[in-house]
Design a protein around this motif. Structure first.
Motif, PDB file in Angstrom:
ATOM      1  N   LEU A 149       0.714  -1.301   0.308  1.00  0.00           N
ATOM      2  CA  LEU A 149       0.153  -0.342  -0.010  1.00  0.00           C
ATOM      3  C   LEU A 149       0.568   1.170   0.530  1.00  0.00           C
ATOM      4  CD1 LEU A 149      -2.885  -1.229   2.534  1.00  0.00           C
ATOM      5  CD2 LEU A 149      -3.243  -0.779  -0.219  1.00  0.00           C
ATOM      6  N   ALA A 150       1.987   0.964   1.174  1.00  0.00           N
ATOM      7  CA  ALA A 150       2.422   2.481   0.364  1.00  0.00           C
ATOM      8  C   ALA A 150       3.297   2.286  -0.636  1.00  0.00           C
ATOM      9  CB  ALA A 150       3.773   1.785   1.786  1.00  0.00           C
ATOM     10  N   PHE A 151       4.031   1.995  -1.916  1.00  0.00           N
ATOM     11  CA  PHE A 151       3.708   2.036  -2.452  1.00  0.00           C
ATOM     12  C   PHE A 151       3.694   2.142  -3.415  1.00  0.00           C
ATOM     13  CE2 PHE A 151       8.218  -0.040   0.423  1.00  0.00           C
ATOM     14  CZ  PHE A 151       8.999   1.144  -0.522  1.00  0.00           C
ATOM     15  N   THR A 152       2.075   1.713  -3.607  1.00  0.00           N
ATOM     16  CA  THR A 152       1.292   2.210  -4.946  1.00  0.00           C
ATOM     17  C   THR A 152       0.063   3.712  -4.130  1.00  0.00           C
ATOM     18  OG1 THR A 152      -0.430   0.528  -3.672  1.00  0.00           O
ATOM     19  CG2 THR A 152       1.162  -0.428  -5.382  1.00  0.00           C
ATOM     20  N   ILE A 153      -0.039   3.491  -2.997  1.00  0.00           N
ATOM     21  CA  ILE A 153      -0.878   5.107  -2.396  1.00  0.00           C
ATOM     22  C   ILE A 153      -0.054   5.721  -2.032  1.00  0.00           C
ATOM     23  CG2 ILE A 153      -2.545   5.363  -1.291  1.00  0.00           C
ATOM     24  CD1 ILE A 153      -3.992   2.906  -2.518  1.00  0.00           C
ATOM     25  N   ILE A 154       0.696   6.097  -1.960  1.00  0.00           N
ATOM     26  CA  ILE A 154       1.523   7.004  -1.603  1.00  0.00           C
ATOM     27  C   ILE A 154       2.292   7.691  -2.948  1.00  0.00           C
ATOM     28  CG2 ILE A 154       3.085   8.018  -0.673  1.00  0.00           C
ATOM     29  CD1 ILE A 154       2.593   6.790   1.632  1.00  0.00           C
ATOM     30  N   PRO A 155       2.575   6.883  -3.890  1.00  0.00           N
ATOM     31  CA  PRO A 155       2.524   7.597  -5.518  1.00  0.00           C
ATOM     32  C   PRO A 155       1.695   8.121  -5.849  1.00  0.00           C
ATOM     33  CG  PRO A 155       4.386   5.946  -5.011  1.00  0.00           C
ATOM     34  CD  PRO A 155       3.237   5.203  -3.903  1.00  0.00           C
ATOM     35  N   ILE A 156       0.855   7.231  -5.910  1.00  0.00           N
ATOM     36  CA  ILE A 156      -0.777   7.577  -6.750  1.00  0.00           C
ATOM     37  C   ILE A 156      -0.759   9.122  -6.605  1.00  0.00           C
ATOM     38  CG2 ILE A 156      -3.141   7.108  -7.171  1.00  0.00           C
ATOM     39  CD1 ILE A 156      -2.298   4.717  -7.445  1.00  0.00           C
ATOM     40  N   PHE A 157      -0.858   8.909  -4.923  1.00  0.00           N
ATOM     41  CA  PHE A 157      -1.545  10.229  -4.442  1.00  0.00           C
ATOM     42  C   PHE A 157      -0.805  11.236  -4.906  1.00  0.00           C
ATOM     43  CE2 PHE A 157      -2.545  12.857  -0.865  1.00  0.00           C
ATOM     44  CZ  PHE A 157      -3.647  13.181  -0.720  1.00  0.00           C
ATOM     45  N   GLU A 158       1.047  11.600  -4.612  1.00  0.00           N
ATOM     46  CA  GLU A 158       1.842  12.018  -4.757  1.00  0.00           C
ATOM     47  C   GLU A 158       1.792  13.294  -6.380  1.00  0.00           C
ATOM     48  OE1 GLU A 158       3.295  13.663  -3.507  1.00  0.00           O
ATOM     49  OE2 GLU A 158       3.739  12.559  -1.338  1.00  0.00           O
ATOM     50  N   ILE A 159       1.225  11.987  -7.321  1.00  0.00           N
ATOM     51  CA  ILE A 159       0.878  12.154  -8.541  1.00  0.00           C
ATOM     52  C   ILE A 159      -0.090  12.951  -8.631  1.00  0.00           C
ATOM     53  CG2 ILE A 159       0.291  11.359 -11.362  1.00  0.00           C
ATOM     54  CD1 ILE A 159       2.581   9.283  -9.905  1.00  0.00           C
ATOM     55  N   TYR A 160      -1.081  12.712  -8.233  1.00  0.00           N
ATOM     56  CA  TYR A 160      -2.321  13.793  -8.073  1.00  0.00           C
ATOM     57  C   TYR A 160      -2.126  14.737  -7.477  1.00  0.00           C
ATOM     58  CZ  TYR A 160      -7.116  15.291  -6.805  1.00  0.00           C
ATOM     59  OH  TYR A 160      -8.321  15.658  -6.337  1.00  0.00           O
ATOM     60  N   LEU A 161      -1.128  14.782  -6.698  1.00  0.00           N
ATOM     61  CA  LEU A 161      -1.624  16.275  -6.029  1.00  0.00           C
ATOM     62  C   LEU A 161      -0.504  16.883  -6.718  1.00  0.00           C
ATOM     63  CD1 LEU A 161      -0.395  15.802  -2.174  1.00  0.00           C
ATOM     64  CD2 LEU A 161      -1.685  17.114  -3.305  1.00  0.00           C
ATOM     65  N   LEU A 162       0.569  16.519  -7.434  1.00  0.00           N
ATOM     66  CA  LEU A 162       1.544  17.311  -8.511  1.00  0.00           C
ATOM     67  C   LEU A 162       1.131  17.853  -9.621  1.00  0.00           C
ATOM     68  CD1 LEU A 162       5.145  15.144  -8.057  1.00  0.00           C
ATOM     69  CD2 LEU A 162       5.180  17.232  -8.004  1.00  0.00           C
ATOM     70  N   ILE A 163      -0.004  17.003 -10.054  1.00  0.00           N
ATOM     71  CA  ILE A 163      -0.634  17.018 -10.836  1.00  0.00           C
ATOM     72  C   ILE A 163      -2.029  18.861 -10.253  1.00  0.00           C
ATOM     73  CG2 ILE A 163      -2.615  16.406 -12.876  1.00  0.00           C
ATOM     74  CD1 ILE A 163      -1.172  14.196 -12.711  1.00  0.00           C
ATOM     75  N   LYS A 164      -2.351  18.499 -10.113  1.00  0.00           N
ATOM     76  CA  LYS A 164      -3.549  19.323  -9.037  1.00  0.00           C
ATOM     77  C   LYS A 164      -2.436  20.529  -8.917  1.00  0.00           C
ATOM     78  CE  LYS A 164      -7.543  18.402  -9.062  1.00  0.00           C
ATOM     79  NZ  LYS A 164      -8.615  18.222 -10.431  1.00  0.00           N
ATOM     80  N   ILE A 165      -1.350  20.544  -8.190  1.00  0.00           N
ATOM     81  CA  ILE A 165      -0.423  22.337  -7.852  1.00  0.00           C
ATOM     82  C   ILE A 165      -0.068  23.041  -9.607  1.00  0.00           C
ATOM     83  CG2 ILE A 165       1.625  22.652  -6.061  1.00  0.00           C
ATOM     84  CD1 ILE A 165       0.637  20.941  -4.489  1.00  0.00           C
ATOM     85  N   GLY A 166       0.524  21.540 -10.140  1.00  0.00           N
ATOM     86  CA  GLY A 166       0.452  22.214 -11.054  1.00  0.00           C
ATOM     87  C   GLY A 166      -0.350  22.722 -12.030  1.00  0.00           C
TER      88      GLY A 166
END
Length: 170
Positions: A45-62
């Protein structure tokens, strides 16, 4: 003369001079298997959920601040976090050395060092969520909460009596 038998629910080998327990009981094996499966699930979960959420945040903030600004911010927080973790790590190392010179066990300082190391690792991981967690771990007053939780976890884990390989000399 060697014989195979049971002591309680554990299999053992016995010779004339000693008794060697070789297999733990079913409960011990089952609990170790269950904790291993739980740990693997958490890692997955740590190696799948966290990166997906990080990518989502990067896109939104971008989309709000622009792609280059977002990337620059992630790089800046990584560099700043590594610098702060290095400074706090060295300060903690000096406190550990001082405690040892005074003859005290530096348990609190060692937990600080562990949490600062974790903070440094997550700050070097690109993303806003991990940077936030890393900066929170670098704040000494917030580390108190994590140290208290970590201390309770360590005490709970190692204060339990666990059957281990036992050699009983006769």
């Amino acid at each position: 003369e060697i014989s195979l038998g049971l002591v309680g629910s554990e299999m053992c080998i016995r010779d004339r001079h000693r008794l060697v327990l070789i297999l733990p009981d079913f409960h011990t094996l089952y609990s170790q298997h269950t904790s291993l499966r739980l740990m693997l699930l958490k890692l997955f979960l740590a190696f799948t959920i966290i990166p997906i959420f990080e990518i989502y945040l990067l896109i939104k903030i971008g989309t709000v601040f622009g792609a280059l600004t977002s990337i620059a911010l992630v790089i800046f927080t990584g560099i700043l976090g590594a610098y702060l973790a290095r400074i706090q790590g060295l300060q903690t190392l000096f406190r550990i050395q001082e405690s040892l010179r005074e003859g005290r066990v530096p348990s609190g300082e060692l937990l600080d060092a562990l949490l600062i190391g974790v903070a440094g690792l997550v700050l070097l991981t690109p993303g806003f969520l991990t940077d936030t967690i890393g900066f929170i771990l670098l704040v000494p007053s917030s580390r108190i909460v994590f140290k208290s939780w970590l201390r309770r976890q360590i005490e709970a884990r190692y204060s339990r009596t666990r059957p281990e390989d036992v050699i009983i000399e006769q």
